[in-house]
Design an enzyme around this catalytic site. Sequence first.
Site, PDB file in Angstrom:
ATOM      1  N   SER A 111      19.890  20.535  54.168  1.00  0.00           N
ATOM      2  CA  SER A 111      18.651  20.667  53.413  1.00  0.00           C
ATOM      3  C   SER A 111      17.787  19.420  53.634  1.00  0.00           C
ATOM      4  CB  SER A 111      18.970  20.897  51.932  1.00  0.00           C
ATOM      5  OG  SER A 111      17.844  21.322  51.221  1.00  0.00           O
ATOM      6  N   GLU A 206      15.902  26.592  59.491  1.00  0.00           N
ATOM      7  CA  GLU A 206      16.226  27.388  58.318  1.00  0.00           C
ATOM      8  C   GLU A 206      15.377  26.886  57.166  1.00  0.00           C
ATOM      9  OE1 GLU A 206      18.022  26.408  55.322  1.00  0.00           O
ATOM     10  OE2 GLU A 206      17.996  24.306  55.923  1.00  0.00           O
ATOM     11  N   HIS A 274      20.796  28.194  53.630  1.00  0.00           N
ATOM     12  CA  HIS A 274      21.290  27.849  52.295  1.00  0.00           C
ATOM     13  C   HIS A 274      22.171  29.000  51.802  1.00  0.00           C
ATOM     14  CE1 HIS A 274      18.385  24.646  52.565  1.00  0.00           C
ATOM     15  NE2 HIS A 274      18.717  24.211  51.367  1.00  0.00           N
TER      16      HIS A 274
END
Length: 284
Positions: A111, A206, A274
């Site tokens: 992330s 992503e 995620h």
Amino acid sequence: MWHPGDAIGFISCSNGLTNNDRSLEIVSSLSRKLKDDFGLETVMSDVLFLDKETQQTEAPASRAGALLSLYSNASVKAIFDLSGGDLANEILPYLDFGIIKRNPKPYFGYSDNSVIVNAIQAKTGIQNILYNPKVLVSREEAFQTQALRDLSSRNDADWTETFETSGNNPSEQSSAVFAGGNLRCFLKLAGTPYWPELENKVLVLESAGGRYEAMCSGLAQLEQLGAFEKINGMLIGHFTQIELDGKRAAFMSVCRNYASRYGFPLLETAFIGHDDRSKPMRIG
């Protein structure tokens, strides 16, 4: 990568973990997991959680110093960042990349920590791992235990399911070198000394919360940075909010347009994002 008796360092380079029972249990469970299944000890950084008095993330210099301490600790063979959020790029000016380069070990982050994963690789050449260590104690614990075993034994290198869909042969699979991660966070490095070289790499992307328009804007920024002229391919994982909004097909159409214009293969995978089934991926 490591052996029984070695240690793993836990840290938060992005937003500190909250001081609640859930966070404490995740950290405790992960530490037990590493001990019981891999024979690994744990070294806890003192910036892992929010400051108890202020309930704020520790200062950037403090987080950078704690990270450098883990690199300098010879018993620590890998670093697991358990944080996420927004603040990872704050620490970059405070890092001594000479210390990191003299004490090479993989940094695992996800992330917002796509920033650290890519910046350290760019400045030192050390291969890092795009991975959220907390999924080891998720509902996909058995799946992730095997994924980490595969990583440590280097059985992870082919990403077979991903590459077979594009027709690439095994020799091409093993030569792929990846860069990237979370699209929003990766772009924080643009225009800085920490931006990685993308020549001949597969760009993996992503996102969690970014909506269609924001993510299309991110792709446009990558084009304007010259990224698409350099890469050998682009690998698209989960874009969670886009998928919730029912716009995955529209987003992939935009991605395919860039791929067609610049002549690189566009690949998809269910194992980056995620998600509790997101596998570790070597960056660099």
